[in-house]
Design a protein around this motif. Structure first.
Motif, PDB file in Angstrom:
ATOM      1  N   ASP A   1       0.835  -1.213   0.000  1.00 51.61           N
ATOM      2  CA  ASP A   1       0.000   0.000   0.000  1.00 51.61           C
ATOM      3  C   ASP A   1       0.863   1.254   0.000  1.00 51.61           C
ATOM      4  O   ASP A   1       0.572   2.220  -0.716  1.00 51.61           O
ATOM      5  CB  ASP A   1      -0.933   0.000   1.214  1.00 51.61           C
ATOM      6  CG  ASP A   1      -1.993  -1.091   1.135  1.00 51.61           C
ATOM      7  OD1 ASP A   1      -2.363  -1.469  -0.002  1.00 51.61           O
ATOM      8  OD2 ASP A   1      -2.445  -1.571   2.190  1.00 51.61           O
ATOM      9  N   GLU A   2       1.907   1.254   0.803  1.00 56.25           N
ATOM     10  CA  GLU A   2       2.811   2.406   0.823  1.00 56.25           C
ATOM     11  C   GLU A   2       3.496   2.588  -0.527  1.00 56.25           C
ATOM     12  O   GLU A   2       3.644   3.715  -1.020  1.00 56.25           O
ATOM     13  CB  GLU A   2       3.867   2.219   1.918  1.00 56.25           C
ATOM     14  CG  GLU A   2       3.314   2.288   3.333  1.00 56.25           C
ATOM     15  CD  GLU A   2       4.358   1.975   4.389  1.00 56.25           C
ATOM     16  OE1 GLU A   2       4.090   2.215   5.582  1.00 56.25           O
ATOM     17  OE2 GLU A   2       5.447   1.467   4.024  1.00 56.25           O
TER      18      GLU A   2
ATOM     19  N   TRP B   1       2.401   1.623  -3.492  1.00 52.11           N
ATOM     20  CA  TRP B   1       1.441   2.067  -4.498  1.00 52.11           C
ATOM     21  C   TRP B   1       1.155   3.566  -4.345  1.00 52.11           C
ATOM     22  O   TRP B   1       1.101   4.288  -5.348  1.00 52.11           O
ATOM     23  CB  TRP B   1       0.154   1.262  -4.379  1.00 52.11           C
ATOM     24  CG  TRP B   1      -0.907   1.674  -5.363  1.00 52.11           C
ATOM     25  CD1 TRP B   1      -2.119   2.232  -5.093  1.00 52.11           C
ATOM     26  CD2 TRP B   1      -0.839   1.565  -6.791  1.00 52.11           C
ATOM     27  NE1 TRP B   1      -2.806   2.475  -6.251  1.00 52.11           N
ATOM     28  CE2 TRP B   1      -2.055   2.077  -7.319  1.00 52.11           C
ATOM     29  CE3 TRP B   1       0.121   1.097  -7.679  1.00 52.11           C
ATOM     30  CZ2 TRP B   1      -2.330   2.125  -8.678  1.00 52.11           C
ATOM     31  CZ3 TRP B   1      -0.139   1.133  -9.045  1.00 52.11           C
ATOM     32  CH2 TRP B   1      -1.350   1.651  -9.525  1.00 52.11           C
ATOM     33  N   THR B   2       1.008   4.022  -3.123  1.00 49.06           N
ATOM     34  CA  THR B   2       0.782   5.452  -2.887  1.00 49.06           C
ATOM     35  C   THR B   2       1.951   6.277  -3.425  1.00 49.06           C
ATOM     36  O   THR B   2       1.756   7.322  -4.058  1.00 49.06           O
ATOM     37  CB  THR B   2       0.588   5.725  -1.387  1.00 49.06           C
ATOM     38  OG1 THR B   2      -0.567   5.008  -0.918  1.00 49.06           O
ATOM     39  CG2 THR B   2       0.395   7.206  -1.116  1.00 49.06           C
ATOM     40  N   SER B   3       3.167   5.803  -3.191  1.00 51.67           N
ATOM     41  CA  SER B   3       4.348   6.516  -3.677  1.00 51.67           C
ATOM     42  C   SER B   3       4.425   6.505  -5.197  1.00 51.67           C
ATOM     43  O   SER B   3       4.761   7.519  -5.813  1.00 51.67           O
ATOM     44  CB  SER B   3       5.620   5.898  -3.087  1.00 51.67           C
ATOM     45  OG  SER B   3       5.668   6.073  -1.681  1.00 51.67           O
TER      46      SER B   3
ATOM     47  N   GLY C   1       1.930   8.910  -6.600  1.00 51.98           N
ATOM     48  CA  GLY C   1       2.349  10.279  -6.321  1.00 51.98           C
ATOM     49  C   GLY C   1       3.534  10.727  -7.150  1.00 51.98           C
ATOM     50  O   GLY C   1       3.578  11.876  -7.623  1.00 51.98           O
TER      51      GLY C   1
END
Length: 550
Positions: A50-51, A53-55, A58
């Motif tokens: 999840d971290e 994918w967020t990065s 972004g």
């Protein structure tokens, strides 16, 4: 004519980079973020999906903003990723069963040792040798010397199959999927539409046979890896990668290439001809040589990997690796040996030698020609006169020594004539290390203007596939070299005694953790603290790190 824009997404072990290139390979936008690594136990090195994918979302968004472009203006994108890092997830829900288990993770270290020492594996290698003796097949030659290593996926996946209850349950229900980082990214980006990997990433797992270009049935049977969880293996570029889902960046972006990072850097360095050499000095050191249409059968530990497959063009690479390079420098910085890595070259040159101090860079063991995962890192020969400058010089020299050893392996096992090394990676900015590499190999070393070749390689292969670039010759003409380092024969001569003494120091550190394992087994207790992190331990004689980053 309307300008064409190619977006590259490069995911390494420590950083995520996105670049947008125009049709002249000029950078019109870029963005960088850090990969968050997790260390839940000693030896475990993980990435939270999840971290990540967020990065990823972004970084691409910021890159588009910096280029003042929208997703709809991007002609196509290419993706390069670290290899051998993997995850498993539910086919029905898309939910992961665990975090990414990275290529630096050594949780399966005991399994690696046990299998390499097992009678089953020794018999299989003996059988391969007999078949090689009869058939002279390179495939059996490679099999006769094959060893399991921690940076291959095989035994880390086997560990997961044995130890993660949710995964075991899903396997019984035929509800599990496996993928390296590229596979999972494609699955996420396309809205769960595809489950595939390219040949370059598949070949680095350890259970894909580069000689038959198929998942290895013998390895899968040996470790009970179900074939139905594995992704489809496809060409390195093509429309089969489809496009990103519209809701991610506001418009679909065609994905036209997915490629392993070391192969991508070969494309960035334009290593298109047989015998071309590139040297990546990033978190680890990766020495790759284009071996053309034949996979390399090694006896010293050079690994045969698939470079790329584009229709009828199938190119292989022989790879020698030293898994700790920038990670060594980062560790030395954490000890307070220097404040800024950019100062290390000047610090090293401030003293004439290392005061007879030697450093062995083996936080992840030693690759070719040693292939010893039991080796330890350490300073040897420290004395009251030793200063920080001596230690810094010893660290930098060791990185050049290991690189020269990789080159010696390549030279011993191949008949190519080498003249030039094409360099990339963050450590390639260190003039002391690079000049010493040129001196010890006797080769001209070229450092490019942009040292991040994986991202550029993505742009090259996507642009060539789409016809934005007319040929590989055009790509070569666009290549920009910043600095050329020429070898100094007198320096190599002066280092002969030093290297011999360093190699003697290496011998002292080999097998270090084999002794520790034996002591533990005698006490019938497994102490996971045997993998000591550099943040909490510093010994003059030995150091071991659980693997920080690539």
């Amino acid at each position: 004519m309307e300008e064409k824009y190619i977006l590259s997404l490069d995911i390494g072990t420590t950083t995520i980079r996105s670049f947008i290139y125009n049709s002249r390979t000029d950078i019109v936008g870029k963005a960088v973020d850090q990969v968050i690594l997790h260390y839940p136990k000693s030896g475990f090195v993980e990435i939270d999906p999840d971290e990540l994918w967020t990065s990823v979302v972004g970084v691409v968004k910021t890159c588009l903003q910096n280029a003042k472009l929208t997703a709809g203006q991007i002609t196509a994108m290419g993706i390069s990723t670290q290899r051998s890092t993997f995850i498993t997830w539910s086919q029905s829900t898309g939910k992961p069963f665990h975090r990414f288990i990275t290529w630096k993770d050594i949780r399966a270290d005991d399994l690696v040792r046990q299998w390499n020492d097992s009678y089953i594996w020794k018999l299989l290698k003996l059988g391969a040798y007999v078949l090689f003796f009869v058939s002279r097949s390179k495939r059996f030659c490679a099999g006769s010397v094959l060893k399991f290593t921690n940076n291959q996926t095989t035994l880390r996946l086997y560990w997961a199959l044995l130890n993660i209850p949710e995964l075991k349950s899903a396997l019984q229900k035929n509800d599990a999927l496996f993928g390296t980082l590229d596979t999972w990214l494609l699955y996420k980006m396309t809205g769960s539409k595809i489950h595939m990997t390219d040949v370059s990433s598949a070949s680095a797992t350890g259970f894909f046979d580069p000689f038959t270009m198929q998942w290895s049935s013998s390895i899968m049977n040996l470790f009970n890896i179900p074939e139905n969880i594995l992704p489809k293996v496809v060409d390195t570029a093509g429309e089969h990668f489809t496009s990103t889902a519209k809701d991610i960046w506001g418009h679909e972006i065609p994905i036209r290439s997915v490629i392993a990072d070391q192969t991508a850097s070969m494309w960035g360095s334009c290593c298109f001809n047989v015998g071309d050499v590139k040297l990546t000095m990033g978190t680890g050191t990766f020495f790759n040589i284009n071996t053309g249409s034949e996979p390399h059968a090694s006896v010293s530990g050079l690994y045969p990997v698939v470079g790329w497959r584009l229709g009828d063009e199938l190119i292989y690479s022989a790879e020698g690796a030293n898994n700790d390079t920038a990670s060594i420098i980062k560790w030395a910085q954490s000890l307070g040996l220097f404040d800024n890595p950019q100062d290390t070259a000047e610090i090293a040159m401030s003293v004439p030698d290392t005061d007879d101090v030697f450093f062995i860079p083996a936080f992840s063991g030693l690759g070719p020609p040693y292939n010893d995962c039991t080796a330890a890192s350490g300073f040897v020969g420290m004395k009251p006169s030793t200063s920080k400058s001596h230690l810094v010089r010893a660290v930098l020299e060791s990185l050049a020594f290991r690189t020269a050893q990789l080159y010696d392996c390549v030279r011993a096992e191949t008949s190519y004539t080498f003249n030039t090394i094409r360099l990339d990676g963050g450590v390639s900015n260190n003039d002391f290390v690079v000049q010493l590499v040129a001196d010890l190999t006797g080769l001209r070393v070229e450092r490019p203007v942009q040292v991040e070749m994986s991202s550029l390689g993505c742009a090259h292969i996507v642009g060539l596939y789409l016809g934005i670039f007319s040929s590989k010759d055009e790509l070569k003409s666009l290549r920009k070299v910043s600095t050329v380092f020429t070898p100094r024969p007198q320096v190599k001569k002066a280092y002969e005694v030093t290297i011999a003494r360093w190699e003697d120091a290496v011998k002292r550190m080999r097998g270090w953790y084999l002794g520790n394992k034996s002591s533990q087994s005698k006490n019938s207790v497994h102490d996971s603290s045997n993998s000591i992190t550099p943040q909490n331990s510093f010994k003059v004689t030995s150091l071991k790190k659980n693997g920080r980053s690539k």
